[in-house]
Design an enzyme around this catalytic site. Structure first.
Site, PDB file in Angstrom:
ATOM      1  N   LYS A 187      -5.221  -6.631  -4.401  1.00  0.00           N
ATOM      2  CA  LYS A 187      -6.112  -6.188  -3.049  1.00  0.00           C
ATOM      3  C   LYS A 187      -4.561  -6.805  -1.881  1.00  0.00           C
ATOM      4  CE  LYS A 187      -9.528  -7.971   0.001  1.00  0.00           C
ATOM      5  NZ  LYS A 187     -10.456  -9.119   0.334  1.00  0.00           N
ATOM      6  N   VAL A 188      -4.367  -6.131  -0.944  1.00  0.00           N
ATOM      7  CA  VAL A 188      -3.789  -6.529   0.042  1.00  0.00           C
ATOM      8  C   VAL A 188      -4.071  -6.366   1.544  1.00  0.00           C
ATOM      9  CG1 VAL A 188      -1.436  -6.170  -1.327  1.00  0.00           C
ATOM     10  CG2 VAL A 188      -2.277  -4.355   0.164  1.00  0.00           C
TER      11      VAL A 188
END
Lengths: 253, 253, 253, 253, 253
Positions: E178-179
């Site tokens: 997740k960014v």
């Protein structure tokens, strides 16, 4: 009778405790010794014949000199230590021996130093917490050297601060707490009260004249403490057996 | 006979100890070596044929060069190490091999360095405490390199400070302590007294002329120490077998 | 019924919690005590007879005074602690007792302090994480003392900050969270909302007049909290049983 | 034949070592890659078909791309890593995978980076010490990336400093040591001498022209090193299979 | 089919991932919530009915609210956490729950935050390394929150820096990363390329208007990412089920 009572009864005789300590080689260095007492055999002989209820030493002394004390005086194995070369601002004493080693060496108690109020008190509290738990499992009582020390401690000798350290020892599970004498019977009574069911003994401190030392011992006993852990005032004394006799007269009277 | 006596008798011959050390590649770097002695085979050959009672090396040397020393000279496996690129202010030597590895490699003793008085002495004391306990379980004696060092140490070469370091080694359970020679027989006698039943050996130090070196060896032995752990004065010597012979004459006389 | 419900039902009576805490000897020192209540027997007697649902003490008190509370009031064993000699900038409370010790001492819950927002919160979060996991395995509920504290905390008494600390306790797995009362019913309602299914109790705080204290208790209960963990306002009170009675009337009404 | 020989023979072919490394995504970031080689499949295909004796990657690549290399090129699993966002003053590479994971992934060697001379060398030495011990137990050889680095290192590229790092790798138990080429055959010979029986390979370094790169490879081989661990000079090359061919001609000639 | 595929297929539906995250109570504090969504029941109800493929929460929420999500939405147990009271210069998130707890709570994946480039990245890398190894043993996939952060990070929002963090997640063994969305489709494509076979999802970020949020979601999906982990844009929305519907239309189209 609880498990640890079996061992505790060895270092507490008639309700009194009289320990001979020889960890000064580690804590202070050879400066505390002369040509005679630098030899551990000399000091262990005093411990064995002087009627002490315990001998506090590090594991190296314990394993090299077994025949000098074994069966003659109960062993209180010190499990942590430091040198005084490192300044006391962030004072810390790391664990250098295990409870299992104490058991193996036939100790009747373990000794542990807590520098209460040190920036590193948390490390010592954690480590002692585990030591006390394991000692309990083996039925070994804990004698805690409780000293307020480090850069946050305003006055190491104030009765209130010493009483705080003694209380910490009680709350962390010590059976016997060794403190520095706060200088007055009144002050020492505060310490004894704060320690509750944890028995209080006084350090002997640096070498004094026999008269001064014995006067201090009388005051210690008058305050409700159960005895002392002495070192230099005995084995630096020209006549250690004589001072030991006088000491016992006061402690056991 | 205690378990560790079995091994101890291998590195102590007729009461004397003569160890060849080659951990300088780790501790000082290749600067200590020339084209010939940079090759471990060259140095291990000296160790094997020179009549030494021990060979002190790191595990990498031990495992890569087994046939060069195995069965020829007892192994003293160094368990910690550092480089001298990192300044000595906060000097620390971390454990890099285990007691179990020493056993597996057939060592008769383990070697451990303690920088007494360093801001990080607590870490080394704790780590050595565990090593000594485990070594005891395997019957392996401990040779401690005890050096006062770090920003709190005023004078690394003072006899009193070296004696303090030797006493710490005794109290922490060393069987043999290696110290730097304090420069006089009188000073070394203090060190030997402080170490009690822990046998004292002297470091060889940096390369000197044969005459100077042998004079120092005579002084070391005159002080009550039981031998030396040498390195550069032997394997940097143009005639290592000859200096080893002369060394033995003094140590075993 | 989940495992931990068995124990939780002992410290939660009719949905309410009323804990008597006596860890001040560790956290604040003897300054909190007088000649009477410095004796743990005095305070434990109040805990046993005053109708409390829990007694929060350190393991040293628990093991030395078993007969004073055992079977009379449920034990909430505090597993971490510190002294207030060390300043609170980098405040940290290290673990000094294990979950296994709590089980062995017959505790019905463990107590743990988290200084939320401290530079060392990470250490306390990690340590509590493991404690909570182990407590869960033994079916022991966790009471968390959640205090925003340390140099990054702007206002320890703001309702929003206290609510943050309470939420952290919920998310980390606390069953009951003890907070400082934020000064208003409205503020305390925020805290209770943030804590979700984790039950909220208020600290008693430093000694107030009976009227002030009871008014605060009423406000606490009006906010949706389920009770209090009190100490000084009870055992520093001249008539501890009377104030305990009045306290229960409000809490259980 | 020793246990580790079984595995060592896979990454050493005809006495030579030629490793393709692709840990730059971790160590340097995507800046080292273009749209083609950012895809691990592209690089692993080169590793599989280019005749390399080893492929050095992190466990995440190893587990996600098994079918791209398994059975085609021996795996050298890197067990520690860092990003270059954190400055190199106190450079440290923490362990991120275990020896057991390497075994499970079918690795024939483990890779470990040591920043010799870093303020944190002690942590890396300790951690590698344990890794090497465990790898030995599984029969897995260790390839050490030995780089002098950190604020105490005067000149990372000096032959003497690189030789020191290589010697440290030997003493700590490495089987193969990867160093940065010190810029001259003479310098590299010093490194090879210092490493003794630990085989020396050179890093490929940042991208150069084919001619420059191959000239460097010739110098590396002329110095007594047994090969290289290359990366960017192969997979950043427009024709990676061609440069790999030329590389092998020099290494295996 | 690999072990972890069994679990991975629960949080990846038709190749897409849509996680509802509610760890903001820990990470940001109650400031993110209003009187309605401060109640975990409210948010968990959205997670259960909104068609999400995962619910990311801390263990305290998981154990207190089992019946609100169990069997309705797969659990992604967050294993580390911190508060935002401590500044981000030396940002670190400590482990607060174990893989075993995740298994016990019936999680189908674990969640872990890595602050790439932080002065303490080494601690997080080491801890995640062990978590990933253990998760692999249990067949649990790892979702990594990869954020470049801390005093050495120049620009947290640059596509290159985010791509570096995503690559680190791939190399350390994440299954899903997740960014934060770097602000452009082109930038996000770089991130997706750098992550290789590790699936990329975008954080939802702070609350935006529905139109802005959905436009961003379209861009995320256009870049090759497989979905999002959303929180505030859903449960702070006045009509969370409606926005969830619109979100799914874009993600699953």
């Amino acid at each position: 009778m609880k498990d640890r009572e079996v061992h505790l009864r060895k270092i507490v005789r008639d309700g009194k405790v009289l320990i001979l300590a020889m960890d000064q080689g580690m804590e202070h260095g050879p400066v505390d010794f002369n040509a005679r007492n630098i030899n551990p055999e000399y000091v262990l002989d005093i411990a064995s014949k002087g009627g002490f209820t315990g001998l506090a030493i590090q594991k190296g002394i314990a394993r090299h000199y077994k025949e000098c004390y074994s069966g003659k005086v109960p062993l209180v194995l010190k499990l942590n230590g430091r040198t005084n070369i490192v300044p006391k601002d962030e004072i810390y004493s790391s664990q250098v021996a295990s409870v299992k080693e104490a058991v193996k060496l036939g100790a009747d108690a373990i000794g542990y130093t807590l520098y209460v109020g040190s920036p590193r008190e948390a490390d010592m509290f954690r480590e002692f917490g585990k030591v006390q738990e394991e000692a309990e499992d083996y039925g070994l009582p804990c004698v805690v050297w409780a000293y307020p020390r480090g850069r946050f401690v305003q006055d190491e000798k104030s009765a209130d601060t010493i009483a705080y350290a003694a209380r910490v020892a009680l709350e962390l599970g010590a059976d016997v707490v060794k403190v520095n004498y706060p200088g007055s019977v009144e002050g020492m009574k505060k310490v004894v009260a704060a320690a509750g069911r944890c028995k209080v003994i006084s350090a002997g401190g640096s070498k004094q004249s026999d008269a001064e030392f014995l006067a201090k011992v009388r005051d210690v006993m008058a305050s409700g403490a159960v005895g002392l852990a002495v070192g230099r005032n005995v084995w630096q004394n020209d006549n250690p057996m004589k001072i030991a006799e006088e000491l016992k007269k006061i402690v056991y009277k």
